[in-house]
Design an enzyme around this catalytic site. Structure first.
Site, PDB file in Angstrom:
ATOM      1  N   ASP A   1     -24.776   9.217 -11.536  1.00  0.00           N
ATOM      2  CA  ASP A   1     -25.514   9.380 -12.761  1.00  0.00           C
ATOM      3  C   ASP A   1     -25.833  10.813 -13.217  1.00  0.00           C
ATOM      4  O   ASP A   1     -26.736  11.369 -12.363  1.00  0.00           O
ATOM      5  CB  ASP A   1     -26.610   8.690 -12.545  1.00  0.00           C
ATOM      6  CG  ASP A   1     -27.620   8.443 -13.871  1.00  0.00           C
ATOM      7  OD1 ASP A   1     -27.342   9.186 -14.812  1.00  0.00           O
ATOM      8  OD2 ASP A   1     -28.377   7.772 -14.107  1.00  0.00           O
TER       9      ASP A   1
ATOM     10  N   HIS B   1     -29.923   2.785 -20.891  1.00  0.00           N
ATOM     11  CA  HIS B   1     -29.318   3.789 -20.032  1.00  0.00           C
ATOM     12  C   HIS B   1     -27.863   3.287 -19.794  1.00  0.00           C
ATOM     13  O   HIS B   1     -27.558   2.223 -19.454  1.00  0.00           O
ATOM     14  CB  HIS B   1     -30.102   4.076 -18.842  1.00  0.00           C
ATOM     15  CG  HIS B   1     -29.723   5.113 -17.818  1.00  0.00           C
ATOM     16  ND1 HIS B   1     -29.575   6.605 -18.455  1.00  0.00           N
ATOM     17  CD2 HIS B   1     -29.334   5.114 -16.885  1.00  0.00           C
ATOM     18  CE1 HIS B   1     -29.085   7.276 -17.429  1.00  0.00           C
ATOM     19  NE2 HIS B   1     -29.079   6.474 -16.463  1.00  0.00           N
TER      20      HIS B   1
ATOM     21  N   CYS C   1     -27.638  10.443 -21.830  1.00  0.00           N
ATOM     22  CA  CYS C   1     -26.980   9.558 -20.878  1.00  0.00           C
ATOM     23  C   CYS C   1     -25.720   9.159 -21.306  1.00  0.00           C
ATOM     24  O   CYS C   1     -24.647   9.064 -20.558  1.00  0.00           O
ATOM     25  CB  CYS C   1     -27.972   8.329 -20.155  1.00  0.00           C
ATOM     26  SG  CYS C   1     -28.129   7.173 -21.434  1.00  0.00           S
TER      27      CYS C   1
END
Length: 267
Positions: A124, A108, A70
């Site tokens: 995302d 994250h 991420c």
């Protein structure tokens, strides 16, 4: 990010330069990114350093045509969107575990993106199996997506992102800097309690809306309608070919998790 770097990044994901930073252009860039840049944690098991700096992320994702997790994927994508004229904020999240507990702070990284046509979106491209398109940031009802049914739910001052009725992660709404995520990335890369140190993953969305994933020697295919198939790859040559042919990743050796290496050496 200069103009040449923007063009190289867009070429990497097979996209043209949008005329304006609109919601439609964002949707296109988001999906193309998921189809071409894998979610993967191979660097952790290859002994490669992960550096959360824009130039180093571009070197890896664009120059070396690799993927990442991420911090790398959304960090780089956020830099691209900013260069294209979008207003981007990096948001810190904590991922829900299987027991329903939240993970560490800076677990994250996701993006809040504002477009010039008045939209505000949660983008995302760094959570593995997730939404194929950005989610409307201010919408609190169900949002249907090829990846599932999503909701963004108020959780005190924060927001819970829910997929198919299950909370995925909790987001703070305060903007952060990329450097803020270094401790979280260090934990994910080094802690024996991190699932990234315990297993291998390389995954991307396919052109038909499904997903392919290579976990160690297990190659999994999930069709757009949810049908799953998997097979075991028997040799290192088969594994390296799968990385190369299905994910565009050229490796000179097969990555192995630390526990497997220790077992092979008799430790």
């Amino acid at each position: 990010m200069n103009s040449a770097e923007v063009d190289a990044y867009l070429s990497r994901i097979g996209a043209g330069r949008p005329g304006r930073p609109t919601a439609d252009a964002l949707r296109d860039l988001h999906l193309r990114h998921l189809r071409t840049v894998p979610f993967e944690n191979l660097s952790i098991h290859l002994g490669e350093e992960i550096v959360l700096e824009e130039e180093r992320l571009l070197e890896k994702l664009v120059g070396a045509r690799r993927g990442g997790f991420c911090y790398e994927l959304n960090g780089a994508f956020g830099a691209l969107l900013t260069a294209l004229g979008y207003e981007v904020a990096l948001l810190a999240g904590r991922v829900y575990g299987g027991d329903g507990r939240l993970g560490i702070p800076y677990d994250h990284l996701a993006l809040r993106v504002r477009t010039d046509d008045g939209g505000e979106w949660l983008a995302d491209v760094g959570f593995g199996a997730h939404s194929h398109y950005p989610l409307a940031f201010r919408e609190r009802g169900e949002q249907k997506d090829p990846g599932g049914v999503f909701r963004i739910v108020e959780a005190g001052p924060d927001l819970d992102v829910v997929m198919n009725g299950r909370p995925e992660y909790r987001l703070e709404t305060r903007p952060r800097a990329l450097a803020d995520f270094r401790v979280g990335a260090w934990y994910q890369c080094t802690s024996p309690e991190s699932h990234f140190t315990q297993s291998l993953v390389c995954s991307r969305v396919t052109e038909d809306g499904g997903r392919i994933t290579l976990s160690g020697r297990t190659f999994k295919t999930t069709s757009a309608d949810g049908v799953k198939e998997e097979r075991q790859l028997g040799t290192d040559e088969e594994v390296l070919a799968a990385y190369r042919e299905r994910f565009g990743i050229e490796l000179d050796r097969v990555p192995r998790v630390a526990q497997e290496k220790a077992g092979e050496s008799g430790e």
